[in-house]
Every structure is written in C-alpha cells, then in structure tokens.
Write an enzyme that holds these catalytic residues in place. Structure first.
Site, mmCIF file in Angstrom:
data_model
loop_
_atom_site.group_PDB
_atom_site.id
_atom_site.type_symbol
_atom_site.label_atom_id
_atom_site.label_comp_id
_atom_site.label_asym_id
_atom_site.label_seq_id
_atom_site.Cartn_x
_atom_site.Cartn_y
_atom_site.Cartn_z
ATOM 1 N N TYR A 285 51.590 20.810 -42.810
ATOM 2 C CA TYR A 285 51.708 19.451 -42.256
ATOM 3 C C TYR A 285 50.870 19.232 -41.004
ATOM 4 O O TYR A 285 50.613 18.080 -40.647
ATOM 5 C CB TYR A 285 53.176 19.075 -42.031
ATOM 6 C CG TYR A 285 53.851 18.665 -43.331
ATOM 7 C CD1 TYR A 285 53.512 17.479 -43.973
ATOM 8 C CD2 TYR A 285 54.806 19.479 -43.939
ATOM 9 C CE1 TYR A 285 54.100 17.104 -45.177
ATOM 10 C CE2 TYR A 285 55.404 19.112 -45.138
ATOM 11 C CZ TYR A 285 55.045 17.916 -45.753
ATOM 12 O OH TYR A 285 55.621 17.555 -46.947
ATOM 13 N N HIS B 262 55.041 16.100 -52.632
ATOM 14 C CA HIS B 262 53.960 15.934 -51.656
ATOM 15 C C HIS B 262 52.679 15.693 -52.437
ATOM 16 O O HIS B 262 52.442 16.359 -53.445
ATOM 17 C CB HIS B 262 53.764 17.187 -50.792
ATOM 18 C CG HIS B 262 52.432 17.164 -50.101
ATOM 19 N ND1 HIS B 262 52.219 16.411 -48.976
ATOM 20 C CD2 HIS B 262 51.236 17.718 -50.431
ATOM 21 C CE1 HIS B 262 50.943 16.527 -48.619
ATOM 22 N NE2 HIS B 262 50.324 17.318 -49.489
ATOM 23 N N LYS C 117 58.600 19.245 -54.617
ATOM 24 C CA LYS C 117 59.483 19.750 -53.553
ATOM 25 C C LYS C 117 60.788 20.303 -54.164
ATOM 26 O O LYS C 117 61.085 20.033 -55.340
ATOM 27 C CB LYS C 117 59.763 18.606 -52.569
ATOM 28 C CG LYS C 117 58.505 18.116 -51.830
ATOM 29 C CD LYS C 117 58.835 16.948 -50.884
ATOM 30 C CE LYS C 117 57.617 16.523 -50.076
ATOM 31 N NZ LYS C 117 57.920 15.394 -49.151
ATOM 32 N N GLU D 272 44.254 21.520 -47.798
ATOM 33 C CA GLU D 272 45.539 21.966 -48.341
ATOM 34 C C GLU D 272 45.330 22.941 -49.499
ATOM 35 O O GLU D 272 46.046 23.948 -49.608
ATOM 36 C CB GLU D 272 46.365 20.748 -48.798
ATOM 37 C CG GLU D 272 46.835 19.909 -47.614
ATOM 38 C CD GLU D 272 47.521 18.620 -48.008
ATOM 39 O OE1 GLU D 272 47.984 17.909 -47.097
ATOM 40 O OE2 GLU D 272 47.586 18.288 -49.207
ATOM 41 N N ASN E 209 61.982 13.034 -51.194
ATOM 42 C CA ASN E 209 61.166 12.158 -52.043
ATOM 43 C C ASN E 209 60.390 12.918 -53.114
ATOM 44 O O ASN E 209 59.364 12.478 -53.580
ATOM 45 C CB ASN E 209 60.236 11.303 -51.168
ATOM 46 C CG ASN E 209 59.382 12.158 -50.243
ATOM 47 O OD1 ASN E 209 59.375 13.375 -50.349
ATOM 48 N ND2 ASN E 209 58.654 11.501 -49.353
#
Ligand code: ADP
Ligand code: MG
Length: 203
Positions: free
Chosen positions: A56, A161, A16, A172, A158
């Site tokens: 998502y 992913h 990210k 994905e 965080n």
C-alpha cells in the site's frame, strides 16, 4: 513498459480474505476472463503485515489520495468525516488493512490485455461497496461502507484489490511475483480481439 503494445498492459489483483471466504474465487476469475483478459500469473498464500505495508505504500501519494477520497465520500453523504486530515485517516486505515489482509488466504493474480488496469477497475467497482455501481463485483457481492468500518474500527471489506494505474500495477507485480512466475502465451480468442485483418475466418 513504454514500448510494449497496448494489448500487453498488465494489472495486479488480490482476492482479499473475505472474497476467498465468500466462495467468490470462481465468480471473480470468470468476470475478468469473460471480458477477454488473459491470466498470466496466479498464486495463493497468506500475506504478512510487512508485505501489506509495502504493497500500500508503493505509491507515495496513496496515503493522501485515500484520505481525501474518504473525506469527500463522507461529505457527499452530508456526514462529518472522522478527521479533516487525510494522512491521519489513512494511517488508521493502513493499520486496519494489515489485520484484514493477513486474516486468511488470498489469491494474487496478474491479468493482461488491452486497458487491463482500467477494465479491471471498471469490473471491480468503486472502493466503498455501498456506492459501487450495480453490475460491478463490489456492487453485486458485498454490502460494506465507510460508516460500518469506522463504527467498528476496521478496514472496509470489499473483496478485491486492483491496481489503480499502469505504474502502480508494474510496481505491485514486481513486489508479489518473480518475472519467471508470469507466463507468456497466446489464447485462441486473442485473434478475434486484436488481429488487424481477421484473416482465416471465412473458408
Ligand atoms: P481501492 O482498493 O479501491 O484502490 P484505496 O487504495 O483507496 O482503494 O484503499 C485501499 C483499501 O483500504 C480499500 O480497498 C479498503 O479495503 C480500505 N479502505 C480505504 N479507505 C478506507 C476507509 N476510509 N476506511 C476503512 N477502510 C478503507
Ligand atoms: Mg488502491
């Protein structure tokens, strides 16, 4: 997918924008590489809000599961969750994720190997860095929490992913990569990881 040998399981990872900014690209790749997984796809780019929404909502249960996980996490700490309705919580999360995930360049990757999905989740650590295990990437390199992100009205930062299930991974990968962007090749270490008889070691 069903008749593929288990050593060919694939998972999808995003470093990210905060992971890129924190100069963790090398550290993250090193950890997935050293356990024996094989990198078969890699790109850098800036995601659009539309791609993040698609990503998502690929899993139709994601809104409910993520809301429930957040509520349970608050309750485990003896705190009152921002809402008792999981979908309401995740709608806000999704909006905040669009801002977070499009704020700068990301690295997207496909890793292949035995139990790729589970192994990558284990190394990556649990969603909330405050409670991710020590030794995981999220546990070792970042200090965010749900309380922090809710206080400031943003997504939890965080670093990564990683797909949650094999089905999610396949969807994905298809969303972010064309099939010809993934490379089929062998590595030397696959012999020692997967070869049945280990012939050819002794001279
Ligand atoms: P994971 O990334 O561990 O699979 P989820 O799929 O549940 O976690 O959530 C996707 C991402 O949304 C998380 O990595 C995190 O950045 C963010 N997020 C999840 N729940 C919350 C929450 N309650 N508040 C803020 N951000 C959240
Ligand atoms: Mg997830």
């Amino acid at each position: 997918m069903k008749d593929r040998h288990p050593k060919k399981e694939r998972t999808f990872v995003i470093i990210k924008p905060d992971g890129v900014q924190r100069s963790l690209i090398g550290e993250i790749i090193k950890r997935y590489e050293k356990i024996g997984l094989k990198l078969i796809g890699l790109k850098m780019g800036v995601a659009t809000p539309d791609m993040i929404e698609k990503h998502y909502t690929i899993d139709t249960e994601w809104m409910r599961k993520t809301g429930e996980k957040t509520i349970a996490n608050y309750k485990e700490k003896g705190l009152k969750p921002p809402s008792e309705d999981p979908i309401e919580i995740t709608k806000v999360v999704l909006n905040n994720l669009k801002k977070y995930m499009t704020s700068g360049p990301v690295i997207i990757m496909v890793w292949q190997g035995a139990h790729a999905v589970g192994i990558v989740r284990k190394i990556t650590g649990a969603t909330e860095p405050l409670t991710s295990d020590v030794g995981t990437i999220r546990g070792d390199f970042v200090l965010d929490s749900y309380v922090m992100s809710d206080t400031d009205g943003r997504a939890v930062r965080n670093i990564l992913h990683a797909s949650g299930t094999v089905e999610e991974a396949e969807k994905e990968i298809a969303l972010w990569f064309k099939e010809d962007e993934l490379i089929n090749y062998s590595t030397i270490q696959e012999v020692i990881l997967y070869d049945v008889d280990l012939d050819g070691i002794l001279e």
